[in-house]
Scaffold this active site. Sequence first.
Site, mmCIF file in Angstrom:
data_model
loop_
_atom_site.group_PDB
_atom_site.id
_atom_site.type_symbol
_atom_site.label_atom_id
_atom_site.label_comp_id
_atom_site.label_asym_id
_atom_site.label_seq_id
_atom_site.Cartn_x
_atom_site.Cartn_y
_atom_site.Cartn_z
ATOM 1 N N ASP A 220 -31.303 89.894 -53.681
ATOM 2 C CA ASP A 220 -29.558 89.565 -54.278
ATOM 3 C C ASP A 220 -29.279 88.328 -53.814
ATOM 4 O OD1 ASP A 220 -26.957 90.329 -54.729
ATOM 5 O OD2 ASP A 220 -27.743 92.349 -54.576
ATOM 6 N N HIS A 261 -22.009 89.825 -53.210
ATOM 7 C CA HIS A 261 -22.419 90.783 -53.570
ATOM 8 C C HIS A 261 -23.409 91.628 -52.675
ATOM 9 C CE1 HIS A 261 -25.212 92.780 -56.456
ATOM 10 N NE2 HIS A 261 -24.013 93.305 -57.089
ATOM 11 N N ASN A 275 -19.972 102.676 -34.478
ATOM 12 C CA ASN A 275 -19.618 101.543 -33.803
ATOM 13 C C ASN A 275 -17.975 101.534 -33.707
ATOM 14 O OD1 ASN A 275 -19.079 100.486 -36.077
ATOM 15 N ND2 ASN A 275 -20.148 98.558 -35.942
ATOM 16 N N ASN A 353 -24.284 97.577 -66.193
ATOM 17 C CA ASN A 353 -23.026 97.847 -66.162
ATOM 18 C C ASN A 353 -22.529 97.494 -67.701
ATOM 19 O OD1 ASN A 353 -22.510 98.326 -63.490
ATOM 20 N ND2 ASN A 353 -21.962 96.455 -63.021
ATOM 21 N N VAL A 367 -40.078 101.786 -61.453
ATOM 22 C CA VAL A 367 -38.781 101.524 -60.791
ATOM 23 C C VAL A 367 -38.003 102.942 -60.862
ATOM 24 C CG1 VAL A 367 -36.478 100.472 -60.870
ATOM 25 C CG2 VAL A 367 -38.633 99.036 -61.038
ATOM 26 N N SER A 421 -24.469 98.425 -59.298
ATOM 27 C CA SER A 421 -24.979 97.782 -58.097
ATOM 28 C C SER A 421 -24.570 98.330 -56.663
ATOM 29 C CB SER A 421 -24.379 96.466 -58.007
ATOM 30 O OG SER A 421 -25.068 95.410 -58.935
#
Length: 642
Positions: A220, A261, A275, A353, A367, A421
């Site tokens: 990315d 991103h 945490n 998108n 994939v 994404s």
Amino acid sequence: MHKSRLQRGSGTAIHPGGRALATSLLAAAALVAVAGAARADGTDGRGAGVALAARSPGMLEPRLPGYANPALPVDVDRSNGFDLLSEPVATAGEPLHGLASELDETSYDIPGQIVVDARDDLDDSALEALVRDFSLSVMPTALASETRIQIATVDGPVSAALQRLAQDPRVEVAEPLAWVRASFVANDPLLKDQWHMARVGAERAWDFATGRGVTVAVVDTGIACETHGPFTKGTDLASTECVEGWNFVNKTIHANDDQGHGTHVAGTIAQSTHNGLGAVGLAFHARLMPVKVLNESGWGTTADVADGIRWAAEHGAHVINLSLGGPRNSKVLQSAIDYAVSRGTVVVAAAGNTGGRVQFPGASDGVIGVSATDANDKIARFSSRGQGVDVAAPGVNVTQQTICNRGRDKCEGYPVYSGTSMAAPHVAGAAALLVSLGVSDPRAVEDALRSGARSVDDSDSGKLLYGAGILDAASSVVRVTQSHIVVRLLALLVLAMWVSRRARKKEANATSPWQASFLLPALAAGPGLFFFAPWLLPRVDLAVDVLARPIADLDLLIGASVHRWLPLANALIPLGLTSIFFGVKKLRPAIAGIAVGTAAYLTSVVVLGEVAGPLGRMALVVWCAANAAACLWIARTNLSAR
């Protein structure tokens, strides 16, 4: 049925304590199966009935100066340090006319530049001759010494050059160099409710797996994984382990995020959790590998993405997340994906998108393509759809931490992004959970994700939107855990009975396996001593996780790459114990139990077919069969010896 079979046996005496333990074991298995079936869908009371507010899909995408499609209307909003631009999106049921998805592949091609993938066996002189013959000006890619892939500048018509190159026997692939882009749309930065984690059953999934030992590469814009120069590690990634990555944009090991991103995507996968700060990640004990292939505007090339995939697979990534894409069906990109899958790496990619056809690599072979849904389980109007969608996942109003101000000055926040994404990393995180359970074959991981997916629309048109359904990480990990327990328990029972018969045939006074000294080690080596633990205590706690695992799975805590060689699931361990402790009669039943439990585990590896063997499936089966046979011989020897 199991109890009567034990009693009929071949005349072997059953120790009273052993009979009680064996009965308890079978009862526990039945209880696990019933409880697991009731809670496999994640509705265990803690997350059920929670109202999830519906929110409108966002329509914003990062501004890309100098690269933006002039056909798209620009609406800049610089609030909170993020530059935004609006893009038309499609709503489910609306006709998809004139959308970016329907643009020809050439719309993303870089003018005058092509990718030339020469034959791997060409030496440097032959490669230079090829370049001279076609009068090309070339620049090698980062892995050109291995792949022989060059980026060439063409004077004149690109199509003519490609046609000539395609006919040259020295060339495997010649294609245009194309842009890919980050596939997200940013929205309301004040939204902090992670409805999407509840939707995929994160809380229930954590009872069974948290991703320990798994490395997930985020190919990315980089990740805020380290403090280096003006960049700092994200405050909500403080307890997340990051392994060394690579920056294909600046050619350095420092794959810092200068866009935002990649860090947002990485957070969904493995944000530091429990945490008391910020957001959570789905596989929060997984390791992150930053691989930067997109520049600070969110753009990169098919060649760089291909190199990033190869690099990640070669450097230990078990899962690769690709929240990027474009319309170019690149053969170079496909070749890199094939290479990664051949090494046992799971590849997950965003569908796109555009509201139209699935982009690449989301639609590439091998994939797991992911479309996006909203809080009402409706397909997001911006989500690409069609052939190539394997599963859907939440992708609207997804909250995670990321950087702002290009990663400088410790600027960070928790913006809400929308896009495929944001959907893809949910699936990548779920894949990491499965790999941490020992499901390392990419096809088996995809099958588990598809089997556990929540069906929304089984019609042919619905499958083009949702694939197998909406991701349910809880259902997938529960199903896998149950199958492991059932197969290993049954294998353990059958093999223990067989060894008992063989031992008594060799020696009439052979030791009975139906006693605690045999059964407890056998459980520890087969299904796991506390195999039922996830139904009582979450495996978030390391001690619980260790006790719930069979001995052969303990190497997964070190790394899934180690586990692929099955170093703890072979005959060497019981053989070594036999050679050292054979003279101690009281320890022989325990050694026999470990041997039979190991054989049961190896049997489950073959039966379930979930493990990616480093030398191929056939070699794995032969290895498991040979070691299981040796384990049974060792067990019989320990039980029958005087």
